[in-house]
Design a protein around this motif. Structure first.
Motif, PDB file in Angstrom:
ATOM      1  N   GLU A 112       8.377 117.461 136.769  1.00 11.59           N
ATOM      2  CA  GLU A 112       7.902 116.084 136.811  1.00 11.59           C
ATOM      3  C   GLU A 112       6.374 116.032 136.738  1.00 11.59           C
ATOM      4  O   GLU A 112       5.810 115.129 136.118  1.00 11.59           O
ATOM      5  N   LYS A 131       5.473 116.697 133.060  1.00  6.11           N
ATOM      6  CA  LYS A 131       5.795 115.527 132.235  1.00  6.11           C
ATOM      7  C   LYS A 131       4.807 114.395 132.470  1.00  6.11           C
ATOM      8  O   LYS A 131       4.394 113.712 131.528  1.00  6.11           O
ATOM      9  N   ASP A 181      12.603 119.353 130.421  1.00  7.33           N
ATOM     10  CA  ASP A 181      13.781 119.144 131.271  1.00  7.33           C
ATOM     11  C   ASP A 181      14.820 120.233 131.083  1.00  7.33           C
ATOM     12  O   ASP A 181      15.573 120.559 132.008  1.00  7.33           O
TER      13      ASP A 181
END
Length: 423
Positions: free
Chosen positions: A344, A347, A385
């Motif tokens: 996360e 990203k 992911d």
């Protein structure tokens, strides 16, 4: 030829001379970022080390019709920001400007790059500038230690040469060397002109065709050379307050699908405030101000390593803690929650990094030049992911799990016998 996976929001054109043009239209901004990317870097130099970086400087010194002062005045007159940089495998000349000035910006930029006079007087003057740049770099051990690490890791390989060269190598560059290297390396078939912002692709292509008058030239191919990685340790004694060190090894090329797992692994190790090394060595023990993990990828290989700066009396402790954390990963693997958090974080950085037109231009220009492909943002996020803990463990074993590691140290440190597991 370009691979057929450019998504529709990117527009692409290839001119007859081989120059590739890529753009991303962003109608809700008032700016444009454009850059000419050239597949020429320090790895392409033979005996004239630093010549690519030297040419990067020289193009700002004037053309057949413009002096260096006039170039600066003209860019300033319409609020443009212009700069350039050189790396191991490419260089880039870029400009940020208001969308009203596309014609003017491209005309001056291309005049500067394509019509540089490369006069003997400019060459002599700029050697002094680069000499000062090298000296400044040598006075900044927190930066210099990275070059020392890469140079030691890739010793004997073209990637091991410093981008700026050395004072002696730059001093040995003459006008004929500059002209020959420019003629050989700066050819349209090995260039990409990228733009992002409030500019339509048709307008961009028209401007490029109007001002980019460089013939195709002779084609060239970069020779792939597999590096021979050896275990090594290099200590450079320097009277400074801190000891700066890098520890790491070789990794994968920029084409490897393992690069996404490598990114997540490096982030967990030392890529953020929540990373293992930051928490254990800085937050918990206060032994460093700066500690991080870094990776950089090239055509045949890459480098992944840990950087830290600490007082001389703490060197052994810091190295022992780095060794301890790498052993924990090797024997216990990565925790599920830290993998999720790291993904996360990465990203978020990817998305936030694309808020500026200059970042978008750099992404599409470098991707097209490096890999002949551009992944959409969603494709990149899906790749991140898709990284599994097993992928990361495999990557860790292939990097920090190997014996051929390199440790470089700059600072007031002489006792190499006290480097513990790294000696």
């Amino acid at each position: 030829m370009i691979r057929h996976n450019l998504i529709q929001k990117f527009d692409y054109t290839e001119l007859p001379n081989g120059l590739r043009i890529i753009s991303e239209y962003i109608p809700y901004v008032r700016s444009v970022s454009a850059g000419l990317w050239v597949e020429a870097g320090s790895r392409d130099e033979k005996d004239k080390k630093g010549i690519t970086h030297f040419i990067e400087h020289l193009v700002f010194k004037g053309t057949k019709t413009r002096s260096a002062k006039r170039i600066a005045y003209e860019f300033d007159s319409f609020g443009a920001e212009v700069n350039a940089f050189t790396g191991k495998e490419n260089c880039c000349f870029y400009i940020n400007f208001l969308d009203d000035y596309l014609d003017r910006a491209t005309e001056i930029l291309f005049d500067m790059i394509l019509n540089s006079r490369f006069s003997k007087r400019d060459i002599l003057s700029e050697k002094n500038v680069i000499r000062e740049e090298i000296k400044m770099h040598e006075d900044t051990p927190a930066e210099q230690v990275h070059d020392l690490f890469v140079g030691t890791l890739f010793d004997g390989h073209p990637l091991g040469s410093p981008v700026v060269g050395t004072i002696d190598s730059v001093e040995g560059i003459g006008r004929e060397d500059v002209l020959e290297y420019y003629k050989t390396m700066f050819i349209p078939g090995h260039m990409v002109f990228a733009a992002a912002g409030n500019v339509k692709h048709t307008q961009l292509v028209e401007a490029v065709e109007k001002y980019f008058h460089l013939p195709a030239g002779s084609d060239r191919k970069r020779t792939a050379v597999e590096p021979q990685i050896k275990e090594a340790q290099k200590v450079v004694y320097k009277e400074t307050e801190q000891v700066n060190l890098c520890y790491g090894t070789a990794c994968f090329s920029k084409f490897s699908p393992k690069r996404y797992a490598l990114g997540v692994m490096a982030n967990i190790l030392g890529g953020s405030m929540s990373s293992r090394l930051f928490q254990e060595i800085r937050e918990k023990r206060g032994l460093v101000y700066s500690i991080s993990s870094i990776y950089t990828l090239f055509a045949e290989t890459g480098a992944v390593y840990i950087y830290a700066g600490t007082r001389p009396e703490n060197v052994e402790k810091v190295l022992a803690l780095i060794d301890e954390e790498t052993k924990k990963i090797r024997h216990r693997g990565f925790r599920r929650e830290e993998v999720i958090r790291s993904k996360e974080h990465i990203k978020g950085n990817v998305v936030l990094g694309l808020e500026e037109t200059s970042s978008r231009m750099a992404r599409i220009g470098k991707s097209l030049l490096d890999r002949d492909e551009i992944l959409s943002l969603n494709e990149v996020l899906l790749k991140i992911d898709g990284v599994t803990r097993e992928d990361m463990q495999s990557v860790f074993e292939e990097t920090f799990g190997r014996k051929e590691t390199v440790l470089t140290v700059i600072g007031p440190w002489q006792d190499s016998a006290s480097l513990g597991p790294f000696q």
